[in-house]
Design a protein around this motif. Structure first.
Motif, PDB file in Angstrom:
ATOM      1  N   ASP A   1       4.596  -0.898   5.151  1.00  0.00           N
ATOM      2  CA  ASP A   1       3.411  -1.735   5.363  1.00  0.00           C
ATOM      3  C   ASP A   1       3.596  -2.757   6.477  1.00  0.00           C
ATOM      4  OD1 ASP A   1       1.875  -0.455   3.463  1.00  0.00           O
ATOM      5  OD2 ASP A   1       2.508  -1.783   1.848  1.00  0.00           O
TER       6      ASP A   1
ATOM      7  N   ARG B   1      -3.100   3.839   4.512  1.00  0.00           N
ATOM      8  CA  ARG B   1      -2.549   2.480   4.632  1.00  0.00           C
ATOM      9  C   ARG B   1      -1.828   2.305   5.969  1.00  0.00           C
ATOM     10  NH1 ARG B   1      -2.092  -0.865   0.228  1.00  0.00           N
ATOM     11  NH2 ARG B   1      -0.120  -1.741   0.950  1.00  0.00           N
TER      12      ARG B   1
ATOM     13  N   ARG C   1      -0.865  -6.697   4.205  1.00  0.00           N
ATOM     14  CA  ARG C   1      -1.260  -5.458   3.541  1.00  0.00           C
ATOM     15  C   ARG C   1      -1.534  -5.667   2.060  1.00  0.00           C
ATOM     16  NH1 ARG C   1      -3.384  -3.213   6.769  1.00  0.00           N
ATOM     17  NH2 ARG C   1      -4.324  -2.255   4.970  1.00  0.00           N
TER      18      ARG C   1
ATOM     19  N   ALA D   1     -10.708   1.218   4.142  1.00  0.00           N
ATOM     20  CA  ALA D   1      -9.354   0.738   3.897  1.00  0.00           C
ATOM     21  C   ALA D   1      -9.340  -0.640   3.251  1.00  0.00           C
ATOM     22  CB  ALA D   1      -8.568   0.703   5.203  1.00  0.00           C
TER      23      ALA D   1
ATOM     24  N   TYR E   1      -6.620   0.518  -1.375  1.00  0.00           N
ATOM     25  CA  TYR E   1      -7.306   1.778  -1.096  1.00  0.00           C
ATOM     26  C   TYR E   1      -6.984   2.709  -2.240  1.00  0.00           C
ATOM     27  CZ  TYR E   1      -8.185   6.398   0.912  1.00  0.00           C
ATOM     28  OH  TYR E   1      -8.619   7.678   1.122  1.00  0.00           O
TER      29      TYR E   1
END
Length: 598
Positions: free
Chosen positions: A73, A236, A222, A291, A227
């Motif tokens: 992430d 992602r 993140r 997202a 999602y």
């Protein structure tokens, strides 16, 4: 130093600027002032235009193997070099501001490139080669040793300071070359800090602390998003790439990090993509929405509304600078060879001068998506913008334009442009009750229906049995795939079904790639993902899934897409990382999750 394949590059970002670092450990692209600023490392476009290489001495020889991945992430890259003498990791990042968390990322980026070397096993001899060349390689700076052991590089408007802990650095004729050994357990941090000659001096950071802070900033970012659809890891990561291409100060999303990477090696379709396109607007908004990035969605919309300003008789430009600049006049860098001799190298993009009739449809699509958040009545600038765009479409939709692929030859009556004109009028009719007394839904509906009739009459070619790229043309164009995506025509309509199959057969490949037209040198990734969406809408989810999984296989080893893929070799082509390719992935993944969505 030969220029590596485009797919060799990984992307670093501080949401202000970006850098590309190759598998060979060389940072070959960095425009530290902002995404569309001048480069200080530009080897990407000419071997002599600057780089910062950090890798084992003799890297690339027998027994040398590279593994790399982003920390989860984040856009913090960890590259592990395995050599006969041992293994070493180099972790690279563009530093976040100390203490920045979540949506603070990029607001006050310090413009510092951080590189941390860690010995994993054995004893490895490392080689450092620092050769800054500001102003796209036009300048060779003076290099001066500093009391703290660092080196200051100064030329024109740019100051760079290289520091490497206790490692002694000795400049020589505009570069620093140094070898050193690192053993298992040893850690060495270094950084390159950017400053302006007549502005604030470069920031001084501790590389290890900066690396930790940057990782935490990305992770926190993140964590504010979620999602729940199919292919969550791919979505992602693509959302993280879009965040990395977002200029945090304004919310604008750059179409790509680079300029002039060619659509065909040795070709001249080499354009500057470091700006933000209104044409991409609704697609990007949709991807950010999918997202679960509501803050980015709202900021991107606000940027667009402010950039457009009051609408007059002139066409709304298709692209703007990252802070809303309109004049993006193009010039060529004649001193640069171009990527693998693909010349010219262009700075700026003259597409801002073109008439592209699809733009209002993209913007009103974004308004429609955000309608419940924009209030029951659109007031002031928002209402003026929607009314202005609607009336501009009503007055101009019969004109030819350059089309969504920004052709630089003659104007035509492009099918996709007319469909987006229809979409603009359809949204205006649906939004009329929010637009006050000046709304004229009856007249707008009549214009909308006229556009639809023209598309169905002039866009269909009986001889080839498909919708073509322009009225009266016999040439297929993958942009026809937007008809079902834009809800103009169901994918199950016999004419649309025939078009989808013909595009898949004539413009597609067994690998799932789809060219824009028959002479296009590569598979255009966005079109490939459009085909996935069309197949889902047509009820062929299994086929669409297989196609999607083949197309995503063309990402590089760290999950990045450029604009196109060479149909013969599978290599990446065009500017990278390409926002629309990642947007297409997100939207196709969500369509596979929710076929009837949006």
């Amino acid at each position: 130093m030969e220029q590596p394949p485009i797919s060799d590059y990984a992307f670093l970002s501080d949401a202000r600027s970006g850098a590309l670092v190759g598998k060979d450990g060389s940072v070959d692209w960095w425009c530290p002032s902002r995404f569309d600023g001048a480069s200080v490392f530009g080897r990407l476009l000419d071997p002599s235009a600057g780089h910062f290489r950090l890798a084992p001495a003799g890297a690339g020889g027998p027994g040398h193997r590279v593994e790399r991945a982003y920390r989860p992430d984040t856009l913090v890259l960890r590259t592990v070099h395995h050599t006969p003498q041992g293994s070493v990791a180099v972790t690279d990042a563009l530093a976040a501001e100390t203490g920045a968390r979540a949506h603070q990322l990029g607001m006050n980026s310090p413009a510092v490139l951080v590189r941390v070397v860690e010995g994993l096993s054995g004893r490895v001899r490392m080689a450092l080669d620092f050769a800054p060349r500001p102003e796209y390689g036009l300048l060779t700076p003076y290099l001066h040793e500093q009391p703290d052991g660092g080196v200051l590089a100064g030329a024109g408007p740019v100051v760079l300071v290289l520091r490497a802990g206790d490692l002694p650095l000795r400049p020589d004729r505009g570069r620093v070359t140094q070898e050193f050994e690192i053993s298992a357990g040893q850690v060495l941090g270094m950084d390159v800090a950017f400053g302006e000659t007549y502005g604030a001096p470069p920031v001084r950071l501790d590389p290890l602390t900066a690396l930790d802070e940057t990782t935490r900033a990305w992770e926190a970012y993140r964590q504010t998003h979620s999602y729940s659809g199919r292919y969550p890891e791919l979505v992602r990561h693509s959302a993280t790439v879009l965040t990395g291409l977002t200029y945090a100060r304004s919310g604008a999303v750059a179409a790509a990090l680079t300029t002039s990477l060619p659509e065909q090696i040795g070709g001249d379709r080499n354009y500057d993509y470091r700006f933000s396109w209104l044409r991409d607007f609704s697609l990007t908004m949709r991807a950010l929405w999918v997202a679960a990035c509501p803050d980015e969605t709202s900021r991107l919309f606000a940027w667009a509304a402010r950039s457009i300003g009051r609408i007059g008789d002139e066409p709304v430009p298709v692209l703007f600078g990252l802070e809303g600049e309109r004049d993006l006049s193009e010039h060529q860098c004649t001193h640069l060879r171009g990527y693998r001799d693909s010349w010219p190298v262009r700075i700026g993009n003259d597409a801002w001068r073109q008439r592209q009739l699809d733009v209002p449809g993209e913007v009103t699509s974004a308004v429609w998506r955000l309608r419940d958040y924009l209030g029951a009545t659109f007031e002031d600038e928002l209402g003026e913008m929607v009314l202005g765009l609607t009336e501009q479409v009503a007055a101009t939709w019969r004109l030819p334009d350059r089309g969504m692929w920004e052709t630089r030859d003659e104007e035509r009556h492009y099918l996709s442009s007319k469909v987006l004109c229809w979409l603009a009028m359809d949204h205006a009719v649906r939004l009329a009750d929010r637009l006050g007394d000046r709304a004229d839904p009856g007249r707008w509906a009549a214009v909308r229906d006229d556009i639809r009739d023209a598309v169905l009459r002039e866009g269909w070619n009986d001889r080839i049995g498909a919708f073509t790229g322009a009225f009266g043309s016999s040439e297929l164009d993958a942009s026809a795939l937007i008809l079902p995506v834009a809800h103009f025509l169901p994918a199950t309509d016999p004419r649309m079904r025939a078009t989808i199959e013909m595009i898949a057969r004539e413009l597609g490949s067994d690998d799932g790639l789809v060219r824009r037209w028959t002479t296009d040198p590569g598979g255009f990734l966005l079109c490939s993902f459009w085909l996935v969406e069309c197949l889902v809408i047509a009820g062929e989810r299994k086929r669409a899934t297989e196609l999607f999984e083949r197309v995503v296989g063309f990402a590089n080893d760290v999950g990045l897409f450029s604009e196109q893929i060479d149909m013969d070799t599978g290599t990446q082509l065009g500017n990278t990382p390409q926002a629309l390719s990642h947007v297409g992935l997100i939207n196709a993944a969500w369509r596979l999750t929710e076929p009837d969505s949006y």
